[in-house]
Design an enzyme around this catalytic site. Structure first.
Site, PDB file in Angstrom:
ATOM      1  N   LYS A  73       0.892  -1.177   0.000  1.00 29.05           N
ATOM      2  CA  LYS A  73       0.000   0.000   0.000  1.00 29.05           C
ATOM      3  C   LYS A  73       0.918   1.211   0.000  1.00 29.05           C
ATOM      4  O   LYS A  73       1.579   1.526   0.987  1.00 29.05           O
ATOM      5  CB  LYS A  73      -0.877  -0.025   1.247  1.00 29.05           C
ATOM      6  CG  LYS A  73      -2.215   0.667   1.136  1.00 29.05           C
ATOM      7  CD  LYS A  73      -2.200   2.104   0.693  1.00 29.05           C
ATOM      8  CE  LYS A  73      -2.350   3.054   1.853  1.00 29.05           C
ATOM      9  NZ  LYS A  73      -1.869   4.420   1.533  1.00 29.05           N
TER      10      LYS A  73
ATOM     11  N   GLU B 227       7.260   0.081  12.393  1.00 31.19           N
ATOM     12  CA  GLU B 227       8.389   1.029  12.448  1.00 31.19           C
ATOM     13  C   GLU B 227       7.774   2.416  12.535  1.00 31.19           C
ATOM     14  O   GLU B 227       7.253   2.935  11.544  1.00 31.19           O
ATOM     15  CB  GLU B 227       9.257   0.890  11.194  1.00 31.19           C
ATOM     16  CG  GLU B 227       9.841  -0.501  10.972  1.00 31.19           C
ATOM     17  CD  GLU B 227      10.907  -0.881  11.989  1.00 31.19           C
ATOM     18  OE1 GLU B 227      11.363  -0.013  12.755  1.00 31.19           O
ATOM     19  OE2 GLU B 227      11.270  -2.063  12.024  1.00 31.19           O
TER      20      GLU B 227
ATOM     21  N   CYS C  63      12.042   9.737  10.705  1.00 29.44           N
ATOM     22  CA  CYS C  63      11.694   9.171  12.006  1.00 29.44           C
ATOM     23  C   CYS C  63      12.867   9.379  12.959  1.00 29.44           C
ATOM     24  O   CYS C  63      12.682   9.490  14.159  1.00 29.44           O
ATOM     25  CB  CYS C  63      11.356   7.703  11.854  1.00 29.44           C
ATOM     26  SG  CYS C  63      12.603   6.793  10.932  1.00 29.44           S
TER      27      CYS C  63
HETATM   28  P1  NAD Z   1       0.753   7.812   8.618  1.00 28.21           P
HETATM   29  O1  NAD Z   1       0.730   6.868   9.758  1.00 28.21           O
HETATM   30  O2  NAD Z   1      -0.285   8.860   8.560  1.00 28.21           O
HETATM   31  O3  NAD Z   1       0.661   7.024   7.226  1.00 28.21           O
HETATM   32  C1  NAD Z   1       1.555   6.004   6.880  1.00 28.21           C
HETATM   33  C2  NAD Z   1       0.874   5.026   5.959  1.00 28.21           C
HETATM   34  O4  NAD Z   1      -0.211   4.406   6.653  1.00 28.21           O
HETATM   35  C3  NAD Z   1       0.261   5.663   4.699  1.00 28.21           C
HETATM   36  O5  NAD Z   1       0.457   4.814   3.603  1.00 28.21           O
HETATM   37  C4  NAD Z   1      -1.215   5.754   5.068  1.00 28.21           C
HETATM   38  O6  NAD Z   1      -2.056   5.746   3.942  1.00 28.21           O
HETATM   39  C5  NAD Z   1      -1.389   4.492   5.879  1.00 28.21           C
HETATM   40  N1  NAD Z   1      -2.527   4.509   6.798  1.00 28.21           N
HETATM   41  C6  NAD Z   1      -3.120   5.587   7.389  1.00 28.21           C
HETATM   42  N2  NAD Z   1      -4.177   5.189   8.128  1.00 28.21           N
HETATM   43  C7  NAD Z   1      -4.260   3.851   8.023  1.00 28.21           C
HETATM   44  C8  NAD Z   1      -5.132   2.855   8.553  1.00 28.21           C
HETATM   45  N3  NAD Z   1      -6.159   3.173   9.337  1.00 28.21           N
HETATM   46  N4  NAD Z   1      -4.907   1.556   8.243  1.00 28.21           N
HETATM   47  C9  NAD Z   1      -3.868   1.199   7.446  1.00 28.21           C
HETATM   48  N5  NAD Z   1      -3.031   2.100   6.890  1.00 28.21           N
HETATM   49  C10 NAD Z   1      -3.205   3.407   7.181  1.00 28.21           C
HETATM   50  O7  NAD Z   1       2.225   8.440   8.629  1.00 28.21           O
HETATM   51  P2  NAD Z   1       2.832   9.562   7.682  1.00 28.21           P
HETATM   52  O8  NAD Z   1       2.475  10.893   8.224  1.00 28.21           O
HETATM   53  O9  NAD Z   1       2.563   9.242   6.276  1.00 28.21           O
HETATM   54  O10 NAD Z   1       4.392   9.302   7.941  1.00 28.21           O
HETATM   55  C11 NAD Z   1       5.102   9.879   8.978  1.00 28.21           C
HETATM   56  C12 NAD Z   1       5.318   8.915  10.124  1.00 28.21           C
HETATM   57  O11 NAD Z   1       6.074   7.793   9.703  1.00 28.21           O
HETATM   58  C13 NAD Z   1       6.141   9.554  11.246  1.00 28.21           C
HETATM   59  O12 NAD Z   1       5.567   9.196  12.482  1.00 28.21           O
HETATM   60  C14 NAD Z   1       7.496   8.909  11.088  1.00 28.21           C
HETATM   61  O13 NAD Z   1       8.296   8.906  12.242  1.00 28.21           O
HETATM   62  C15 NAD Z   1       7.130   7.544  10.634  1.00 28.21           C
HETATM   63  N6  NAD Z   1       8.267   6.869  10.005  1.00 28.21           N
HETATM   64  C16 NAD Z   1       8.906   5.874  10.698  1.00 28.21           C
HETATM   65  C17 NAD Z   1      10.025   5.244  10.154  1.00 28.21           C
HETATM   66  C18 NAD Z   1      10.738   4.144  10.909  1.00 28.21           C
HETATM   67  O14 NAD Z   1      11.523   3.425  10.311  1.00 28.21           O
HETATM   68  N7  NAD Z   1      10.535   4.007  12.220  1.00 28.21           N
HETATM   69  C19 NAD Z   1      10.483   5.622   8.891  1.00 28.21           C
HETATM   70  C20 NAD Z   1       9.807   6.635   8.209  1.00 28.21           C
HETATM   71  C21 NAD Z   1       8.691   7.258   8.778  1.00 28.21           C
END
Ligand code: NAD
Length: 486
Positions: free
Chosen positions: A179, A254, A288
């Site tokens: 996704k 993650e 992150c």
């Molecule tokens: P987000 O959680 O809003 O979205 C991430 C993904 O999840 C997107 O593809 C989104 O469409 C999907 N998503 C949203 N709601 C969902 C649901 N109910 N069910 C299933 N999927 C769903 O995050 P974002 O704002 O896109 O990204 C930023 C976040 O990602 C920050 O918290 C950052 O720290 C984290 N991040 C972590 C790492 C790591 O390795 N730990 C790496 C990169 C980013």
């Protein structure tokens, strides 16, 4: 020649075919650099998710039946194709995220390295052999694929995020449904096209475009999805853990971070300030592992602060290679950041620099430093995922370690010191999945395990060889032989 103003249409990839969403619905993806629409994207619903999981389920057994060496060879061809198309891939990353072409190339190079690294594991894929207490009996372990892997990713480093999950998931013999982030749809599509051209069989990598609630959640709910691997926010991660936990699926999360960078009184202050600026602001703070809390000994606070403020004032913000960092990913995130800084100001914090939107098209936030905040304040505890950092003054190593650990997260941490004792004590005592001594809070390489504690994740590590543990289960086999029968 006809001039067309049509936007690129970004579809799903299901069973090797590019398709619109079953509903025919789409949404527009905006350029963070200009604020204008750059593509029209399939808005998937549970019907598309069902089709993608079916395609993956149908294709997976034949993929798993190949040797892991052969799967590794195909994945090496995918990495080679990425290398050949490196500049085009990086251009897509740059267009979708607004980061500079230079930064996008750097990210793409990391994704290619990861591809080669994981492909090489096809020649290792080691298990263990163990003696038995019973004569003429040996135990050994083998990695087993899980089936269909549901992969959900964020947009901050989109090609790296794709590679981090897809390469190990496929090497282990799973078929994947990825996704894509709604903020980086074309990067995922470009990867899938390259992978298929390089010889990946249809159905092994399926890509779904769309929003989380409509296309992500049904993937997590689908009982045919054996492992869910998610990179994104802690709030969504919690929801995913609840849903997948209910049906006892394997879940790798993650998540976010609020990572401390400690500057001791014996640090190389110049280099520490340079690392602090990079940790806080590079990639517009959308890491992150960003350094979003700077914890500084009082003896060097004024000197460090002056250097930090000067370097921050020198940061060039904009879309091209002449800039230090670009926009944040979308309007909504920018509004969240501005509101959080305003709440901090209202609660008594000092906004030393930044805190405002830049007066230009696109989603640009000035690099922001916030001071006079307590470890427990909202702005010190909440991940903002933008070019915003807080400054904290401490009077001793013990206080610095306490401040570093005063966070719900535990992803990365850094300390600047010339003392081996402080470095070792910090590395042992700080709650974090990754620690850097005299380095930035980010920059973990493709062969190195990365992941977090507390609200930063579920303890799995990606990438490194540890990523294979996410996408495979161990099978233990005993063999007993009969020496009399020889
Ligand atoms: P987000 O959680 O809003 O979205 C991430 C993904 O999840 C997107 O593809 C989104 O469409 C999907 N998503 C949203 N709601 C969902 C649901 N109910 N069910 C299933 N999927 C769903 O995050 P974002 O704002 O896109 O990204 C930023 C976040 O990602 C920050 O918290 C950052 O720290 C984290 N991040 C972590 C790492 C790591 O390795 N730990 C790496 C990169 C980013």
């Amino acid at each position: 020649m006809t001039v067309t103003t049509d936007l690129a249409t970004i579809g799903n990839v299901i069973g090797g075919e590019e398709r619109s969403a079953a509903s025919g619905e789409t949404f527009e993806k905006m350029s963070p650099a200009t604020g204008e629409a750059i593509s029209v994207v399939a808005r998937s619903t549970p019907e598309d998710v069902h089709a993608a999981v079916s395609a993956a389920g149908d294709a997976q057994p034949a993929w798993a039946a190949r040797t892991v060496t052969e799967r590794g060879q195909i994945l090496r061809a995918v990495a080679q194709a990425m290398e050949q198309e490196r500049d085009a891939l990086a251009a897509t990353v740059s267009a979708e995220t607004g980061k500079s072409p230079r930064d996008a190339r750097g990210e793409t190079d990391g994704a290619i390295e990861l591809g080669y690294f994981i492909a090489g594991e096809g020649r290792r894929f080691y298990g263990k052999t163990m003696p038995s207490a019973t004569p003429n009996r040996q135990a050994m372990t083998f990695r087993q694929p899980l089936g269909v892997a549901g992969l959900i990713i964020a947009a901050n480093t989109p090609i790296a995020n794709v590679a981090w999950k897809v390469f190990p998931a496929l090497l282990c013999g799973n078929a994947a449904v990825l996704k894509a982030s709604e903020d980086a749809p074309q990067t995922a599509l470009a990867f899938a096209r390259l992978a298929h051209d390089a010889g990946l069989p249809p159905g092994i990598l399926n890509v779904l475009q769309g929003y989380g609630a409509e296309a992500g959640q049904p993937l997590v709910e689908d009982p045919r999805v054996a492992v869910v691997s998610f990179t994104g926010s802690t709030a969504v991660g919690r929801m995913i853990a609840r849903i997948a936990g209910e049906r006892l699926a394997k879940v790798c999360l993650e998540l976010g971070g609020k990572n401390p960078l400690v500057v001791c009184d014996d640090a190389d202050l110049d280099k520490a300030a340079e690392a602090a600026v990079l940790s806080a602001f590079s990639n517009a703070g959308q890491r992150c592992a960003a350094g979003s809390r700077l914890i500084v000994f009082d003896a060097v606070y004024d000197e460090f602060r002056a250097d930090l403020v000067e370097r921050t004032a020198d940061q060039k913000v904009g879309p091209g290679d002449e800039h230090d960092f670009g926009p944040v990913i979308n309007e909504r995130q920018l509004e969240n950041m501005l509101a959080a800084v305003e709440r901090a100001r209202a609660a008594g914090a000092t906004v030393v620099t930044g805190g405002e939107r830049l007066d230009r098209p696109g989603f640009y936030l000035a690099p922001t430093i916030v001071e006079n905040v307590d470890a427990g304040d909202e702005i010190s505890r909440t991940e903002l995922f933008g070019p915003i950092t807080t400054l904290h003054k401490v009077s001793s190593f013990t206080e610095a370690l306490e401040a570093a650990n005063a966070s719900p997260y535990g992803l990365t941490a850094a300390i600047w010191t010339r003392s081996i004792d402080r470095a070792q004590e910090f590395a042992r005592g700080v709650v974090a999945g990754g620690v850097q001594v005299n380095g930035p809070t980010y920059g973990f390489e493709p062969h190195v395990p990365f992941g977090g504690e507390r609200d930063s994740g579920t303890g799995w590590r990606e990438p490194g060889t540890e990523a294979l543990d996410v996408y495979s289960d161990w099978k233990t086999v005993y063999v007993t032989h009969d020496p009399e029968a020889v």
